[in-house]
Scaffold this motif. Sequence first.
Motif, PDB file in Angstrom:
ATOM      1  N   LEU A  37       0.836  -1.193   0.000  1.00 38.47           N
ATOM      2  CA  LEU A  37       0.000   0.000   0.000  1.00 38.47           C
ATOM      3  C   LEU A  37       0.876   1.250   0.000  1.00 38.47           C
ATOM      4  O   LEU A  37       1.950   1.274   0.616  1.00 38.47           O
ATOM      5  N   LEU A  38       0.409   2.279  -0.705  1.00 39.88           N
ATOM      6  CA  LEU A  38       1.134   3.542  -0.835  1.00 39.88           C
ATOM      7  C   LEU A  38       0.162   4.684  -0.601  1.00 39.88           C
ATOM      8  O   LEU A  38      -1.025   4.581  -0.915  1.00 39.88           O
ATOM      9  N   GLU A  39       0.678   5.801  -0.089  1.00 38.06           N
ATOM     10  CA  GLU A  39      -0.159   6.993   0.058  1.00 38.06           C
ATOM     11  C   GLU A  39       0.339   8.070  -0.889  1.00 38.06           C
ATOM     12  O   GLU A  39       1.487   8.510  -0.804  1.00 38.06           O
ATOM     13  N   GLY A  40      -0.540   8.497  -1.808  1.00 34.63           N
ATOM     14  CA  GLY A  40      -0.219   9.573  -2.728  1.00 34.63           C
ATOM     15  C   GLY A  40      -0.958  10.837  -2.365  1.00 34.63           C
ATOM     16  O   GLY A  40      -1.724  10.872  -1.387  1.00 34.63           O
ATOM     17  N   PRO A  41      -0.795  11.898  -3.135  1.00 32.16           N
ATOM     18  CA  PRO A  41      -1.477  13.164  -2.859  1.00 32.16           C
ATOM     19  C   PRO A  41      -3.000  13.052  -2.849  1.00 32.16           C
ATOM     20  O   PRO A  41      -3.676  13.816  -2.156  1.00 32.16           O
ATOM     21  N   GLU A  42      -3.542  12.091  -3.616  1.00 36.74           N
ATOM     22  CA  GLU A  42      -4.998  11.926  -3.680  1.00 36.74           C
ATOM     23  C   GLU A  42      -5.526  10.905  -2.679  1.00 36.74           C
ATOM     24  O   GLU A  42      -6.734  10.745  -2.542  1.00 36.74           O
ATOM     25  N   GLY A  43      -4.625  10.192  -1.997  1.00 35.34           N
ATOM     26  CA  GLY A  43      -5.060   9.199  -1.025  1.00 35.34           C
ATOM     27  C   GLY A  43      -4.299   7.889  -1.177  1.00 35.34           C
ATOM     28  O   GLY A  43      -3.340   7.778  -1.945  1.00 35.34           O
ATOM     29  N   TRP A  44      -4.754   6.886  -0.426  1.00 31.84           N
ATOM     30  CA  TRP A  44      -4.073   5.594  -0.430  1.00 31.84           C
ATOM     31  C   TRP A  44      -4.394   4.802  -1.690  1.00 31.84           C
ATOM     32  O   TRP A  44      -5.484   4.919  -2.259  1.00 31.84           O
ATOM     33  N   THR A  45      -3.430   3.999  -2.096  1.00 34.99           N
ATOM     34  CA  THR A  45      -3.561   3.201  -3.300  1.00 34.99           C
ATOM     35  C   THR A  45      -2.845   1.875  -3.094  1.00 34.99           C
ATOM     36  O   THR A  45      -2.162   1.693  -2.070  1.00 34.99           O
ATOM     37  N   GLU A  46      -3.004   0.950  -4.025  1.00 38.64           N
ATOM     38  CA  GLU A  46      -2.520  -0.422  -3.815  1.00 38.64           C
ATOM     39  C   GLU A  46      -1.745  -0.937  -5.024  1.00 38.64           C
ATOM     40  O   GLU A  46      -2.155  -0.739  -6.175  1.00 38.64           O
ATOM     41  N   PHE A  47      -0.650  -1.631  -4.732  1.00 36.92           N
ATOM     42  CA  PHE A  47       0.170  -2.326  -5.724  1.00 36.92           C
ATOM     43  C   PHE A  47       0.227  -3.785  -5.295  1.00 36.92           C
ATOM     44  O   PHE A  47       0.869  -4.124  -4.316  1.00 36.92           O
ATOM     45  N   SER A  48      -0.499  -4.662  -6.003  1.00 35.90           N
ATOM     46  CA  SER A  48      -0.591  -6.055  -5.542  1.00 35.90           C
ATOM     47  C   SER A  48      -0.692  -7.058  -6.684  1.00 35.90           C
ATOM     48  O   SER A  48      -1.561  -7.927  -6.676  1.00 35.90           O
ATOM     49  N   SER A 248      -9.360  -3.531   0.663  1.00 34.49           N
ATOM     50  CA  SER A 248     -10.373  -2.501   0.430  1.00 34.49           C
ATOM     51  C   SER A 248      -9.783  -1.269  -0.251  1.00 34.49           C
ATOM     52  O   SER A 248     -10.493  -0.551  -0.962  1.00 34.49           O
ATOM     53  N   VAL A 249      -8.492  -1.009  -0.064  1.00 32.99           N
ATOM     54  CA  VAL A 249      -7.854   0.110  -0.752  1.00 32.99           C
ATOM     55  C   VAL A 249      -7.868  -0.131  -2.256  1.00 32.99           C
ATOM     56  O   VAL A 249      -8.211   0.756  -3.049  1.00 32.99           O
ATOM     57  N   GLY A 250      -7.505  -1.323  -2.684  1.00 32.20           N
ATOM     58  CA  GLY A 250      -7.533  -1.651  -4.101  1.00 32.20           C
ATOM     59  C   GLY A 250      -8.939  -1.730  -4.651  1.00 32.20           C
ATOM     60  O   GLY A 250      -9.191  -1.336  -5.808  1.00 32.20           O
ATOM     61  N   LEU A 251      -9.871  -2.237  -3.858  1.00 33.29           N
ATOM     62  CA  LEU A 251     -11.258  -2.299  -4.304  1.00 33.29           C
ATOM     63  C   LEU A 251     -11.828  -0.909  -4.555  1.00 33.29           C
ATOM     64  O   LEU A 251     -12.687  -0.728  -5.424  1.00 33.29           O
ATOM     65  N   ALA A 252     -11.350   0.089  -3.806  1.00 30.16           N
ATOM     66  CA  ALA A 252     -11.805   1.459  -4.029  1.00 30.16           C
ATOM     67  C   ALA A 252     -11.456   1.928  -5.434  1.00 30.16           C
ATOM     68  O   ALA A 252     -12.223   2.665  -6.064  1.00 30.16           O
ATOM     69  N   MET A 253     -10.287   1.490  -5.946  1.00 22.41           N
ATOM     70  CA  MET A 253      -9.918   1.826  -7.312  1.00 22.41           C
ATOM     71  C   MET A 253     -10.927   1.224  -8.290  1.00 22.41           C
ATOM     72  O   MET A 253     -11.397   1.892  -9.215  1.00 22.41           O
ATOM     73  N   GLY A 254     -11.283  -0.041  -8.081  1.00 19.61           N
ATOM     74  CA  GLY A 254     -12.275  -0.678  -8.936  1.00 19.61           C
ATOM     75  C   GLY A 254     -13.632  -0.022  -8.839  1.00 19.61           C
ATOM     76  O   GLY A 254     -14.342   0.130  -9.849  1.00 19.61           O
ATOM     77  N   ALA A 255     -14.020   0.393  -7.631  1.00 22.40           N
ATOM     78  CA  ALA A 255     -15.312   1.048  -7.456  1.00 22.40           C
ATOM     79  C   ALA A 255     -15.361   2.373  -8.208  1.00 22.40           C
ATOM     80  O   ALA A 255     -16.383   2.723  -8.815  1.00 22.40           O
ATOM     81  N   HIS A 256     -14.258   3.121  -8.197  1.00 22.67           N
ATOM     82  CA  HIS A 256     -14.227   4.387  -8.932  1.00 22.67           C
ATOM     83  C   HIS A 256     -14.246   4.157 -10.446  1.00 22.67           C
ATOM     84  O   HIS A 256     -14.827   4.958 -11.186  1.00 22.67           O
ATOM     85  N   LEU A 257     -13.629   3.063 -10.902  1.00 23.08           N
ATOM     86  CA  LEU A 257     -13.741   2.718 -12.323  1.00 23.08           C
ATOM     87  C   LEU A 257     -15.198   2.408 -12.673  1.00 23.08           C
ATOM     88  O   LEU A 257     -15.727   2.920 -13.667  1.00 23.08           O
ATOM     89  N   ALA A 258     -15.841   1.563 -11.875  1.00 27.18           N
ATOM     90  CA  ALA A 258     -17.239   1.203 -12.142  1.00 27.18           C
ATOM     91  C   ALA A 258     -18.142   2.430 -12.087  1.00 27.18           C
ATOM     92  O   ALA A 258     -19.108   2.535 -12.856  1.00 27.18           O
ATOM     93  N   ALA A 259     -17.831   3.366 -11.204  1.00 28.70           N
ATOM     94  CA  ALA A 259     -18.638   4.580 -11.101  1.00 28.70           C
ATOM     95  C   ALA A 259     -18.485   5.460 -12.331  1.00 28.70           C
ATOM     96  O   ALA A 259     -19.411   6.185 -12.711  1.00 28.70           O
TER      97      ALA A 259
END
Length: 333
Positions: A37-48, A248-259
């Motif tokens: 997990l990494l924290e960027g300027p926009e929030g946490w993100t995932e490399f997995s 859940s951090v990585g799932l948030a990326m998928g949720a924003h794509l689906a949105a």
Amino acid sequence: MSAVALPPLHDLLATARVVALPLVTRFRGIDVREALLLEGPEGWTEFSPFAEYDDDEAATWLAAAIDFGWNPTPAAHRDRIPVNATVPAVDADEVPAVLERFPGCRTAKVKVAASDRPLEQDVARVRAVRAAMGPEGRIRVDANGGWNIDEAEHAIHALAPFDLEYVEQPCASVGELAEIRTRTKYMGIPIAADESVRRAGDPLAVAAAGAADLLVVKAAPLGGIRRALDIVERAGLPIVVSSALDTSVGLAMGAHLAAAVPVLVYDCGLGTASLLAADVAGEPLRPSGGAIEVRRVEPHSELLDRYAADGDRTAWWIARLERCHGVLAGETA
């Protein structure tokens, strides 16, 4: 691959945390899911990326992580995403307990074609899902490319009585998908492509070949939300947004794509936090009322500490991050 300039490696290392999360049930051959997990300027993100992926493939996942952590997310068309339950290759009598972890979900994706499970067990598992969900439930099966053409044709015939929504990646290659789609077209069961999109040199080849009726799209393997949206637009096929057993951090990326997808017909495969026995967030992105929220997730420091990977695995992931950063730096040089 990312719309933002590649951040310096030291910026990534400054916040990198590696976790090892136990699964409720063995899935995809693993009992523990590791993620960085990494924290960027926009929030946490995932490399997995999964451990067996080479650095070139894994670097695409890093591009996605950077895109999500360093770029604002695209405009959203919805704030909740309907999701499916995911049923691993378990025995039939275990199915009700699995489905209980996905409250309100009207769709189930059932894993089939595992190398250590005969077709008879796949049939029994799907039968148990149909019995649990009733006639109105939707059932899709995912073979992960595990059948050859003849095996796929036989299996689809055996599973057809359970009213399948679609069959995901029944065979490995685009040519095989096109053939099995032709052979079974009269049955009216759509064919979906997953690995032939996310692990392909050309993710649009399956659509160009007429080898699938719909595409399964995952943000991380495709290089991020923006690249995935471009593929969706160019492919011109219905899509299902799915995940890769993320935190859940990585799932948030998928949720924003689906949105951000303009038209979303199918329930999405973004409920997989329910397969984890532990997560990194105090309020994980688990299904409620058959859907997950579209929101960024901030991991809880106590959970990051509790589920921190051991020293050897942490070093392995940090070294992988450094190599993949080098791959991306070479691409942008």
